[in-house]
Design an enzyme around this catalytic site. Structure first.
Site, short mmCIF file in Angstrom:
data_model
loop_
_atom_site.label_atom_id
_atom_site.label_comp_id
_atom_site.label_asym_id
_atom_site.label_seq_id
_atom_site.Cartn_x
_atom_site.Cartn_y
_atom_site.Cartn_z
N HIS A 15 -25.45 122.71 -2.26
CA HIS A 15 -26.14 123.74 -3.04
C HIS A 15 -27.65 123.47 -3.13
O HIS A 15 -28.10 122.33 -3.00
CB HIS A 15 -25.56 123.82 -4.45
CG HIS A 15 -25.75 122.56 -5.25
ND1 HIS A 15 -26.94 122.24 -5.88
CD2 HIS A 15 -24.91 121.54 -5.52
CE1 HIS A 15 -26.82 121.09 -6.50
NE2 HIS A 15 -25.61 120.63 -6.29
N ARG A 67 -23.81 126.76 -9.27
CA ARG A 67 -24.89 126.41 -8.36
C ARG A 67 -24.43 126.46 -6.90
O ARG A 67 -25.20 126.84 -6.02
CB ARG A 67 -25.47 125.04 -8.71
CG ARG A 67 -24.50 123.87 -8.70
CD ARG A 67 -25.16 122.65 -9.35
NE ARG A 67 -24.38 121.42 -9.31
CZ ARG A 67 -23.45 121.09 -10.20
NH1 ARG A 67 -23.14 121.94 -11.19
NH2 ARG A 67 -22.81 119.94 -10.11
N GLU A 94 -18.36 118.98 -7.69
CA GLU A 94 -19.07 117.71 -7.65
C GLU A 94 -18.24 116.62 -8.31
O GLU A 94 -17.32 116.89 -9.09
CB GLU A 94 -20.43 117.87 -8.36
CG GLU A 94 -21.27 116.61 -8.47
CD GLU A 94 -21.63 115.98 -7.13
OE1 GLU A 94 -20.71 115.42 -6.49
OE2 GLU A 94 -22.80 116.04 -6.73
N HIS A 164 -21.12 120.37 -2.93
CA HIS A 164 -21.95 119.43 -3.68
C HIS A 164 -22.10 118.12 -2.91
O HIS A 164 -21.35 117.85 -1.98
CB HIS A 164 -21.31 119.16 -5.04
CG HIS A 164 -21.04 120.40 -5.82
ND1 HIS A 164 -21.89 120.88 -6.79
CD2 HIS A 164 -20.01 121.29 -5.76
CE1 HIS A 164 -21.41 122.01 -7.29
NE2 HIS A 164 -20.27 122.28 -6.68
#
Length: 214
Positions: A15, A67, A94, A164
Site C-alpha cells: 500500500h 490503506r 499487516e 502490506h
C-alpha cells in the site's frame, strides 16, 4: 525456464504511505487512511503498470484494511479496471504489532530499549507483546495463498494483490524460496509494483520491480 506463452502473472504491491507511516507509528491491524503522498504513490503505480502493458488482470486480492483497499482501487482505476472483481480478506492484513500498535517507534525504543524493539521488528519468530511475529503472519497468509490465490495463478489468471509489508514478505518468502532470516531484512517500498512471472506449477521464474518511470 518457461516460454512467454506459458508464464503466469502475479503482481504484488505494498500500500501507499499511510497517515501512521508518516507519523512513524506502529500500525499493524489499525486502520489509518492513506496520506496524499500515499494516494500519489498508488496513482503512479497504476501509471507504471499501464505502461508495462501486462494485459488485463482477471482478479484482485487485498486485505481488510483501508490503506491496502484504497491503494488497490486507485491502481485498478489507473489501469482502467476499476470494476475488477476484488476479494478482501484479513488473511492478507499487516502483521499485528499488539502492544506496540499506535506507538511512535522512538517512544517504543525508550520504553523497551532499542535492542528489544529491533528484535521484535526484525526477528522472524519473536512476537511483540500481544502481537504476531512474521512467522505467525506467514502462518495465516500462506494457507490463504495456497487455497485461494495460487490455484487461480496456476490456471492462468492474471492476479493483482495490494497488501502490506509483512503479509507481502510472507508471500515473497514462499515465492522466492527464502528463509525466515533472509526475508526479515527485505525492504519493500510503498506503492511499488513487483511483477512476478511463475511457471505452470506456480513456481518462481522471474521478477521485475517497477520502481522507475518508463
Amino acid at each position: 525456464m518457461v516460454s512467454a506463452d506459458d508464464s503466469r502473472l502475479l503482481v504484488l504491491t505494498r500500500h501507499g504511505e499511510s497517515e501512521w507511516n508518516k507519523l512513524n507509528l506502529f500500525t499493524g491491524w489499525k486502520d489509518p487512511d492513506l496520506t496524499q503522498k500515499g494516494v500519489q504513490e498508488a496513482e503512479k503505480a497504476g501509471v507504471r503498470l499501464q505502461k508495462k502493458d501486462l494485459g488485463k488482470f482477471d482478479i484482485a486480492f487485498t486485505s481488510d484494511l483501508q490503506r491496502a483497499q484504497k491503494t488497490c482501487a486507485l491502481i485498478l482505476k489507473g489501469i482502467g479496471q476499476e470494476d475488477l472483481q476484488t476479494i478482501r480478506n484479513q488473511a492478507l492484513n499487516e502483521r499485528d504489532y499488539g502492544a506496540l500498535s499506535g506507538l511512535n517507534k522512538d517512544d517504543a525504543r525508550e520504553k523497551w530499549g532499542e535492542e528489544q524493539v529491533h528484535i521484535w521488528r526484525r526477528s522472524y519468530d519473536i512476537p511483540p507483546p500481544e502481537g504476531e511475529s512474521l512467522k505467525m503472519t506467514a502462518e495465516r497468509v500462506l494457507p490463504y495463498w495456497e487455497k485461494e490465490i495460487k490455484p487461480r495463478v496456476v490456471k492462468g489468471d492474471k492476479v493483482f494483490i495490494a497488501a502490506h509489508g509483512n503479509s507481502m514478505r510472507a508471500l515473497i518468502m514462499e515465492l522466492e524460496g527464502l528463509s525466515g532470516e533472509e526475508i526479515v531484512s527485505r525492504e519493500l517500498a510503498t506503492g511499488v509494483p513487483i511483477v512476478y512471472k511463475l511457471d505452470k506449477d506456480g513456481n518462481y521464474v522471474s521478477k521485475e520491480i517497477l520502481d522507475y518511470d518508463a
